[in-house]
Design a protein around this motif. Structure first.
Motif, PDB file in Angstrom:
ATOM      1  N   ILE A  49       0.864  -1.180   0.000  1.00  0.00           N
ATOM      2  CA  ILE A  49       0.000   0.000   0.000  1.00  0.00           C
ATOM      3  C   ILE A  49       0.902   1.232   0.000  1.00  0.00           C
ATOM      4  O   ILE A  49       1.787   1.365   0.852  1.00  0.00           O
ATOM      5  CB  ILE A  49      -0.930   0.034   1.235  1.00  0.00           C
ATOM      6  N   ILE A  50       0.693   2.105  -0.971  1.00  0.00           N
ATOM      7  CA  ILE A  50       1.475   3.343  -1.027  1.00  0.00           C
ATOM      8  C   ILE A  50       0.732   4.428  -0.255  1.00  0.00           C
ATOM      9  O   ILE A  50      -0.425   4.732  -0.564  1.00  0.00           O
ATOM     10  CB  ILE A  50       1.669   3.809  -2.485  1.00  0.00           C
ATOM     11  N   VAL A  51       1.367   4.975   0.756  1.00  0.00           N
ATOM     12  CA  VAL A  51       0.762   6.104   1.469  1.00  0.00           C
ATOM     13  C   VAL A  51       1.159   7.364   0.704  1.00  0.00           C
ATOM     14  O   VAL A  51       2.333   7.731   0.655  1.00  0.00           O
ATOM     15  CB  VAL A  51       1.226   6.176   2.939  1.00  0.00           C
ATOM     16  N   ALA A  52       0.179   8.000   0.080  1.00  0.00           N
ATOM     17  CA  ALA A  52       0.482   9.067  -0.884  1.00  0.00           C
ATOM     18  C   ALA A  52       0.318  10.471  -0.312  1.00  0.00           C
ATOM     19  O   ALA A  52       0.200  11.440  -1.045  1.00  0.00           O
ATOM     20  CB  ALA A  52      -0.384   8.892  -2.133  1.00  0.00           C
ATOM     21  N   GLU A  53       0.347  10.592   0.994  1.00  0.00           N
ATOM     22  CA  GLU A  53       0.338  11.922   1.616  1.00  0.00           C
ATOM     23  C   GLU A  53       1.673  12.609   1.324  1.00  0.00           C
ATOM     24  O   GLU A  53       2.669  11.933   1.075  1.00  0.00           O
ATOM     25  CB  GLU A  53       0.167  11.777   3.136  1.00  0.00           C
TER      26      GLU A  53
ATOM     27  N   ILE B 238      -7.572   3.887  -0.236  1.00  0.00           N
ATOM     28  CA  ILE B 238      -8.058   3.595   1.111  1.00  0.00           C
ATOM     29  C   ILE B 238      -8.018   4.905   1.892  1.00  0.00           C
ATOM     30  O   ILE B 238      -6.968   5.530   1.989  1.00  0.00           O
ATOM     31  CB  ILE B 238      -7.147   2.555   1.799  1.00  0.00           C
ATOM     32  N   LEU B 240      -7.711   7.325   4.963  1.00  0.00           N
ATOM     33  CA  LEU B 240      -7.005   7.170   6.239  1.00  0.00           C
ATOM     34  C   LEU B 240      -7.740   7.797   7.421  1.00  0.00           C
ATOM     35  O   LEU B 240      -7.344   7.623   8.568  1.00  0.00           O
ATOM     36  CB  LEU B 240      -5.597   7.771   6.132  1.00  0.00           C
ATOM     37  N   LEU B 266      -2.770  -0.323  -4.531  1.00  0.00           N
ATOM     38  CA  LEU B 266      -3.466   0.231  -3.369  1.00  0.00           C
ATOM     39  C   LEU B 266      -2.762   1.508  -2.916  1.00  0.00           C
ATOM     40  O   LEU B 266      -1.534   1.539  -2.788  1.00  0.00           O
ATOM     41  CB  LEU B 266      -3.474  -0.779  -2.219  1.00  0.00           C
ATOM     42  N   ILE B 267      -3.558   2.535  -2.678  1.00  0.00           N
ATOM     43  CA  ILE B 267      -3.013   3.836  -2.286  1.00  0.00           C
ATOM     44  C   ILE B 267      -3.789   4.334  -1.071  1.00  0.00           C
ATOM     45  O   ILE B 267      -5.020   4.280  -1.064  1.00  0.00           O
ATOM     46  CB  ILE B 267      -3.167   4.841  -3.450  1.00  0.00           C
ATOM     47  N   ALA B 268      -3.082   4.796  -0.063  1.00  0.00           N
ATOM     48  CA  ALA B 268      -3.761   5.325   1.128  1.00  0.00           C
ATOM     49  C   ALA B 268      -3.634   6.842   1.160  1.00  0.00           C
ATOM     50  O   ALA B 268      -2.562   7.394   0.910  1.00  0.00           O
ATOM     51  CB  ALA B 268      -3.154   4.718   2.386  1.00  0.00           C
ATOM     52  N   LEU B 269      -4.744   7.512   1.440  1.00  0.00           N
ATOM     53  CA  LEU B 269      -4.776   8.978   1.458  1.00  0.00           C
ATOM     54  C   LEU B 269      -5.731   9.474   2.534  1.00  0.00           C
ATOM     55  O   LEU B 269      -6.702   8.803   2.854  1.00  0.00           O
ATOM     56  CB  LEU B 269      -5.291   9.509   0.113  1.00  0.00           C
ATOM     57  N   ARG B 270      -5.447  10.662   3.021  1.00  0.00           N
ATOM     58  CA  ARG B 270      -6.341  11.259   4.012  1.00  0.00           C
ATOM     59  C   ARG B 270      -7.449  12.050   3.304  1.00  0.00           C
ATOM     60  O   ARG B 270      -8.623  11.767   3.481  1.00  0.00           O
ATOM     61  CB  ARG B 270      -5.527  12.171   4.940  1.00  0.00           C
ATOM     62  N   ARG B 276      -2.939  15.068  -5.338  1.00  0.00           N
ATOM     63  CA  ARG B 276      -2.272  13.819  -4.959  1.00  0.00           C
ATOM     64  C   ARG B 276      -2.470  12.756  -6.050  1.00  0.00           C
ATOM     65  O   ARG B 276      -1.543  12.051  -6.415  1.00  0.00           O
ATOM     66  CB  ARG B 276      -2.805  13.275  -3.621  1.00  0.00           C
ATOM     67  N   LEU B 279      -0.312  12.675  -9.289  1.00  0.00           N
ATOM     68  CA  LEU B 279       1.092  12.276  -9.179  1.00  0.00           C
ATOM     69  C   LEU B 279       1.313  10.882  -9.766  1.00  0.00           C
ATOM     70  O   LEU B 279       2.414  10.559 -10.197  1.00  0.00           O
ATOM     71  CB  LEU B 279       1.535  12.282  -7.708  1.00  0.00           C
ATOM     72  N   PHE B 280       0.252  10.079  -9.777  1.00  0.00           N
ATOM     73  CA  PHE B 280       0.381   8.708 -10.288  1.00  0.00           C
ATOM     74  C   PHE B 280       0.093   8.695 -11.787  1.00  0.00           C
ATOM     75  O   PHE B 280      -1.048   8.567 -12.220  1.00  0.00           O
ATOM     76  CB  PHE B 280      -0.572   7.773  -9.534  1.00  0.00           C
TER      77      PHE B 280
END
Lengths: 332, 332
Positions: A49-53, B238, B240, B266-270, B276, B279-280
């Motif tokens: 899982i990439i945390v993209a913050e 996902i 956060l 899978l990418i985690a973001l707030r 954001r 960027l991908f």
């Protein structure tokens, strides 16, 4: 080009028998990290899982996110520090830059001809270039000093907020050469040491005297302090990022400032941006304990002081002088 | 005007002998919360920290921040739900709106003259107005139904993502009246029930038929699904935030989509924002499991599907029909 130390990631995953990992990195590395995540899933059969913050520095680790996402390891990529691990899950992964400083060092020679003692410093991705630069300059007859590391800092390394390896040798050198394409960091070197500083940009192969920028930053920083002198309503910001949380410092500042009859509120934020700050109509001056550079480099509609500026403000209230308020080994 | 239930805050602090509390609230309430924080510090001698991150709904509680800041209680203000408490520290504090619906209800009468059976619904701050509205409409000869609450929802209440109290009565009513100044919520009622819906705005005293907006949202949502049909590279996001984390759902979607030969990361973001996502570079379609409204209401440069849209996409791949993909009691 930045090269991620993939080998170490593979090793750590195997060694820990990790099933799920999180990774985070500065924006410029995210696409490489994205490709790497596919490779890891394919070759090791794990979940990534990439945390993209946003990740601006080694304060932007994601140990908490790893816990939340039930991951075994948190690979923080691109900000090498003196420690290989931090927290329960964080592993620091180096991304080194293979660019050469040879040309820009030669270009710097005429500009440093009047300086005998040279201090060298750089950031994470160029640490390995310090040796080559030192040897080159010594061959050219210079005395070269690389300051010892301390805490999370390696020899010759600086952060945006910590400067031990340059601060500790400032009286032994005549000028600092900063290796890298980052005015942001070069400005930090100059402000924290009060020494002439040149930025050696290996990409543009340009040498930049960053003094004009340093003057501007210093004047703006000191002006903000004086502007805050008569304010009555203060907001102290506690950064919520795991490497920026400084509750104790915020509480100490609150008590100190209240003693001078000011109203002080505590506010917690993840990213300290105007769109959040301006919601607080009654607050005249913010003091943020998250990251000094938010105050010194960014522009804000209201006053947003860093910790050293806040301490200088208190010193002024106490009738003391504040000229050297940024001449420090760290600004936290 | 919104009135915060201060009494309950005072009671909870005393009952728990709390020394430090955190509070968070929607942006519109932050200045009231700021004033309240000063009052609490003054009268109770406690420490208050305002968590000033965006708070859009009852998913934006700050239990984790309370733990981090070593606070005894986390007061989440402005989003009343069926539960008084959640997590280890969160206390839900009501902020009710004292505005009257009398005038706008009268104004609605000619517009609902052809409808016999009226469904009533609203959001947190107007829950107490449901009774008055029901009585008024019954006096005018209407049959009025208020759907039963379920889970975190009170009777007649809806969230941006959950609609049980309207979905469950959709076949018993001819039209829904939504009480409040929120097109966002009224659109949710119409999309989840496929019933005519009027928004009764008590401030402007205007009745708005939100059908045109509903059509636009529906078309945009379904178009996004068809646009995603041939994409090869997917990113599943996902959320956060503590009330939006849906790891299991993300993992399930990943497995399902991979079965159709797609590449899934899978990418985690707030906060799920374009700055954001963009960027991908390699990802063509994002699926975000954080909040359905991010996909249905916001505009994005790339495709950003919600969970029901993602499920519809998979249904299309399976050769099924998808017309009713939003006709659901919740979109999570």
């Amino acid at each position: 080009m930045l090269v991620i130390d993939e080998e170490r990631i593979f090793e750590e995953i195997k060694r820990r028998k990790a099933k799920r990992v999180v990774m985070n990195a500065p924006d410029g590395l995210l696409n490489k990290v994205h490709n790497l995540s596919k490779k890891l899933e394919r070759e090791l059969g794990i979940e990534v899982i990439i945390v993209a913050e946003p990740s601006y520095g080694s304060c932007d680790t994601v140990d908490e996110e790893a816990l939340k996402l039930n991951a075994d390891v948190a690979f923080h990529i691109g900000h090498k520090i003196s420690l290989p691990f931090l927290g329960k899950r964080t592993v620091f992964i180096d991304a080194y830059d293979d660019v050469s400083f040879k040309d820009v060092l030669e270009k710097a020679l005429p500009l440093i001809k009047d300086f005998k003692r040279i201090g060298l410093c750089t950031i994470s991705q160029h640490i390995h270039s310090l040796k080559e630069a030192k040897e080159f300059l010594e061959k050219m007859g210079k005395e070269v000093v690389i300051g010892k590391g301390k805490g999370q800092l390696l020899d010759g390394q600086i952060f945006g907020c910590e400067f031990y390896p340059v601060y500790s040798i400032k009286d032994e050198v005549d000028i600092f050469l900063f290796l890298g394409q980052s005015r942001f960091h070069a400005i930090g070197v100059a402000l924290s040491t009060n020494k002439p500083t040149l930025m050696l940009d290996p990409y543009l192969k340009e040498v930049e005297d960053i003094s004009p920028l340093v003057d501007e930053r210093y004047k703006r920083a000191i002006l903000s302090i004086y502007k805050a002198l008569d304010a009555k309503n203060f907001g102290i910001i506690i950064g919520l990022k795991e490497g920026q949380l400084s509750l104790l410092r915020a509480l100490q500042l609150k008590e100190k400032i209240k003693k001078f009859g000011r109203d002080v509120s505590l506010i917690a934020l993840r990213e300290v941006k105007d769109d959040r700050l301006l919601l607080f109509k009654d607050i005249e001056v913010f003091i943020q304990t998250a990251c000094p550079r938010i105050s010194l480099d960014d522009y804000h509609e209201k006053l947003v002081l860093s910790v050293p500026q806040a301490e200088a403000l208190i010193a002024l209230w106490e009738g003391k002088k504040i000229d050297d308020f940024l001449l420090k080994s760290h600004w936290l």
